[in-house]
Design an enzyme around this catalytic site. Structure first.
Site, PDB file in Angstrom:
ATOM      1  N   HIS A 232       0.878  -1.175   0.000  1.00  0.00           N
ATOM      2  CA  HIS A 232       0.000   0.000   0.000  1.00  0.00           C
ATOM      3  C   HIS A 232       0.914   1.223   0.000  1.00  0.00           C
ATOM      4  O   HIS A 232       1.449   1.601   1.045  1.00  0.00           O
ATOM      5  CB  HIS A 232      -0.894   0.012   1.238  1.00  0.00           C
ATOM      6  N   GLU A 261      -1.390  -6.728  -2.006  1.00  0.00           N
ATOM      7  CA  GLU A 261      -2.450  -5.715  -1.879  1.00  0.00           C
ATOM      8  C   GLU A 261      -2.040  -4.394  -2.519  1.00  0.00           C
ATOM      9  O   GLU A 261      -2.344  -3.311  -1.997  1.00  0.00           O
ATOM     10  CB  GLU A 261      -2.785  -5.484  -0.391  1.00  0.00           C
ATOM     11  N   ASP A 263      -1.557  -0.965  -4.076  1.00  0.00           N
ATOM     12  CA  ASP A 263      -2.213   0.237  -4.591  1.00  0.00           C
ATOM     13  C   ASP A 263      -1.291   1.417  -4.318  1.00  0.00           C
ATOM     14  O   ASP A 263      -0.406   1.332  -3.470  1.00  0.00           O
ATOM     15  CB  ASP A 263      -3.642   0.452  -4.063  1.00  0.00           C
TER      16      ASP A 263
HETATM   17  O1  G3I Z   1     -20.264  -4.463   5.828  1.00  0.00           O
HETATM   18  C1  G3I Z   1     -20.482  -3.253   6.580  1.00  0.00           C
HETATM   19  C2  G3I Z   1     -21.776  -2.606   6.197  1.00  0.00           C
HETATM   20  O2  G3I Z   1     -22.829  -3.466   6.545  1.00  0.00           O
HETATM   21  C3  G3I Z   1     -21.904  -1.262   6.895  1.00  0.00           C
HETATM   22  O3  G3I Z   1     -23.057  -0.608   6.471  1.00  0.00           O
HETATM   23  C4  G3I Z   1     -20.694  -0.378   6.611  1.00  0.00           C
HETATM   24  C5  G3I Z   1     -20.737   0.931   7.352  1.00  0.00           C
HETATM   25  O4  G3I Z   1     -19.446   1.458   7.564  1.00  0.00           O
HETATM   26  O5  G3I Z   1     -19.533  -1.082   6.992  1.00  0.00           O
HETATM   27  C6  G3I Z   1     -19.349  -2.297   6.292  1.00  0.00           C
HETATM   28  O6  G3I Z   1     -18.156  -2.897   6.720  1.00  0.00           O
HETATM   29  C7  G3I Z   1     -16.972  -2.300   6.254  1.00  0.00           C
HETATM   30  C8  G3I Z   1     -16.191  -3.330   5.447  1.00  0.00           C
HETATM   31  O7  G3I Z   1     -14.947  -2.787   5.085  1.00  0.00           O
HETATM   32  C9  G3I Z   1     -16.934  -3.749   4.182  1.00  0.00           C
HETATM   33  O8  G3I Z   1     -17.140  -2.668   3.344  1.00  0.00           O
HETATM   34  C10 G3I Z   1     -16.156  -1.855   7.453  1.00  0.00           C
HETATM   35  O9  G3I Z   1     -16.834  -0.786   8.129  1.00  0.00           O
HETATM   36  C11 G3I Z   1     -14.806  -1.406   7.020  1.00  0.00           C
HETATM   37  O10 G3I Z   1     -13.992  -1.174   8.179  1.00  0.00           O
HETATM   38  C12 G3I Z   1     -14.127  -2.471   6.182  1.00  0.00           C
HETATM   39  O11 G3I Z   1     -12.896  -1.976   5.747  1.00  0.00           O
HETATM   40  C13 G3I Z   1     -12.003  -2.938   5.248  1.00  0.00           C
HETATM   41  C14 G3I Z   1     -10.717  -2.930   6.075  1.00  0.00           C
HETATM   42  O12 G3I Z   1      -9.792  -3.842   5.526  1.00  0.00           O
HETATM   43  C15 G3I Z   1     -10.980  -3.315   7.520  1.00  0.00           C
HETATM   44  O13 G3I Z   1      -9.921  -2.960   8.286  1.00  0.00           O
HETATM   45  C16 G3I Z   1     -11.684  -2.595   3.812  1.00  0.00           C
HETATM   46  O14 G3I Z   1     -12.853  -2.769   3.002  1.00  0.00           O
HETATM   47  C17 G3I Z   1     -10.562  -3.494   3.285  1.00  0.00           C
HETATM   48  O15 G3I Z   1     -10.137  -3.024   2.031  1.00  0.00           O
HETATM   49  C18 G3I Z   1      -9.378  -3.457   4.242  1.00  0.00           C
HETATM   50  O16 G3I Z   1      -8.411  -4.335   3.769  1.00  0.00           O
HETATM   51  C19 G3I Z   1      -7.186  -4.372   4.488  1.00  0.00           C
HETATM   52  C20 G3I Z   1      -6.662  -5.788   4.406  1.00  0.00           C
HETATM   53  O17 G3I Z   1      -7.641  -6.704   4.847  1.00  0.00           O
HETATM   54  C21 G3I Z   1      -5.366  -5.942   5.204  1.00  0.00           C
HETATM   55  N1  G3I Z   1      -4.382  -4.977   4.791  1.00  0.00           N
HETATM   56  C22 G3I Z   1      -4.830  -3.573   4.767  1.00  0.00           C
HETATM   57  C23 G3I Z   1      -6.097  -3.439   3.917  1.00  0.00           C
HETATM   58  C24 G3I Z   1      -6.529  -1.993   3.826  1.00  0.00           C
HETATM   59  O18 G3I Z   1      -6.887  -1.484   5.081  1.00  0.00           O
END
Ligand code: G3I
Length: 338
Positions: A232, A261, A263
């Protein structure tokens, strides 16, 4: 030196001569999809939700990539948010898509302090150990034979190379890492098992810690096969120092590496100069991986600026992917697939 092994390109050409529809060229993209330009696995993180609801998203993913990594669908907080009430729907959908489209799957992730259900964090040590073992065994067995590689442990180090203070570390001690690799291996002996982290692209205290741990685990006979380098990056902070040297030292330990990952975020709005710098960073990641034979995979964290975690987490930054919001390839795409 970039090694472009044209076998997949040749297969695409043969298929074209035989009239087999392997891919459909979009007007604005390179003539050969990225997946056919290299012998590395070329992947993207994918969200089951968009895979189901956006045909254009699905089409570009299917055309360009030969590996998929579920972005959130295999995390503990998704598959068992409530104890005893598993939800495999998103993970199943992505694995079925991958099987149907002949793509490999990178499983992400079995043990992570984030997106961890509260009920897990609250368990006493002995029960946590048993529940962790059950979680790993259940998830890995469910997809046995369908997952090429697993991110078994994710982000277990601090920037200074000390262990991150997670519930696993607090309650189970350093040794939990060896245990979880052994449990994952028992559940699917053919899957490649990785440790995965960010800010370990270059040589620094954190990547040194990963290096030392992998070396120790290999000496102890722990079944660890690879190091996932998230990548990242941000154009604001410079390209990581000694990226290739870092890949090479892991290769000398006998393990694979994967860019898991990638980007490259830029301060918004993007302009030609920023996009050119972004293209340079993606190119250096791509070339570096191709310069080291044990670097087997180049996966990006999503492929379109339409759906990226970056703006939510880094306000004022974004446009981090290979394709823009309208799924048009950006300069970074043409840098790695000219
Ligand atoms: O699914 C719920 C949804 O029901 C709700 O309405 C919404 C409101 O905020 O949240 C949704 O969940 C979110 C989820 O992504 C799905 O979209 C979480 O809040 C959100 O925290 C979560 O973020 C993910 C993050 O990991 C969690 O820490 C990101 O999409 C995802 O790209 C990110 O990926 C991580 C890797 O796993 C590990 N390395 C870093 C990378 C980037 O942070």
């Amino acid at each position: 030196m970039l090694r472009r092994i044209p076998k997949k390109r040749a297969l695409a050409a043969v298929a074209a001569v035989m009239g087999i529809a392997v891919w459909q060229a979009p007007s604005a993209s390179a003539s050969v999809p990225l997946q056919y330009t290299t012998h590395r696995y070329v992947g993207s993180a994918v969200a089951a939700q968009y895979l189901a609801s956006e045909p254009d998203y699905r089409a570009v993913l299917t055309r360009e990539f030969d590996n998929v990594t579920p972005e959130n669908e295999m995390k503990w907080g998704t598959v068992e948010a409530v104890r005893g009430q598993p939800d495999w729907s998103g993970a199943d959908a992505i694995v079925e898509y991958a099987q149907r489209t002949h793509k490999t799957v990178r499983g992400h992730t079995l043990v992570w302090h984030s997106q961890l259900p509260d009920w897990v964090s609250a368990l006493p040590a002995a029960e946590l150990r048993q529940v962790l073992r059950d979680h790993i065994t259940t998830e890995v067995k469910r997809y046995k034979g369908k997952i090429r590689a697993w991110d078994v442990v994710n982000e277990i180090f601090n920037e200074d190379g000390t262990r991150r203070d997670t519930v696993f570390h607090q309650k189970l001690g350093d040794g939990f890492v060896a245990d979880v690799f052994r449990w994952a291996h028992a559940a699917d002996p053919a899957a490649k098992l990785y440790i995965n982290d960010y800010n370990i692209e270059g040589i620094n205290p954190k990547s040194d810690a990963v290096y030392d741990l992998v070396k120790t685990l290999r000496r102890q006979g722990v079944p660890i096969d690879g190091v996932g380098i998230q990548a990242h990056l941000s154009i604001q902070y410079g390209f990581p120092a000694q990226f290739r040297e870092n890949l090479t030292r892991f290769a000398k330990l006998g393990v694979q590496t994967a860019i898991t990952e990638a980007d490259v975020r830029i301060p918004t709005p993007p302009d030609a100069a920023k996009l050119a710098t972004q293209a340079d960073y993606f190119g250096r990641l791509w070339d570096g991986c191709h310069a080291v034979s044990r670097c087997v995979e180049f996966t990006t964290w999503g492929f379109t600026d339409r759906h990226s975690w970056v703006p939510d987490v880094f306000p004022g930054e974004g446009a981090a992917c290979l394709f823009d919001e309208n799924l048009h390839p950006k300069p970074a795409y043409f840098r790695i697939n000219p």
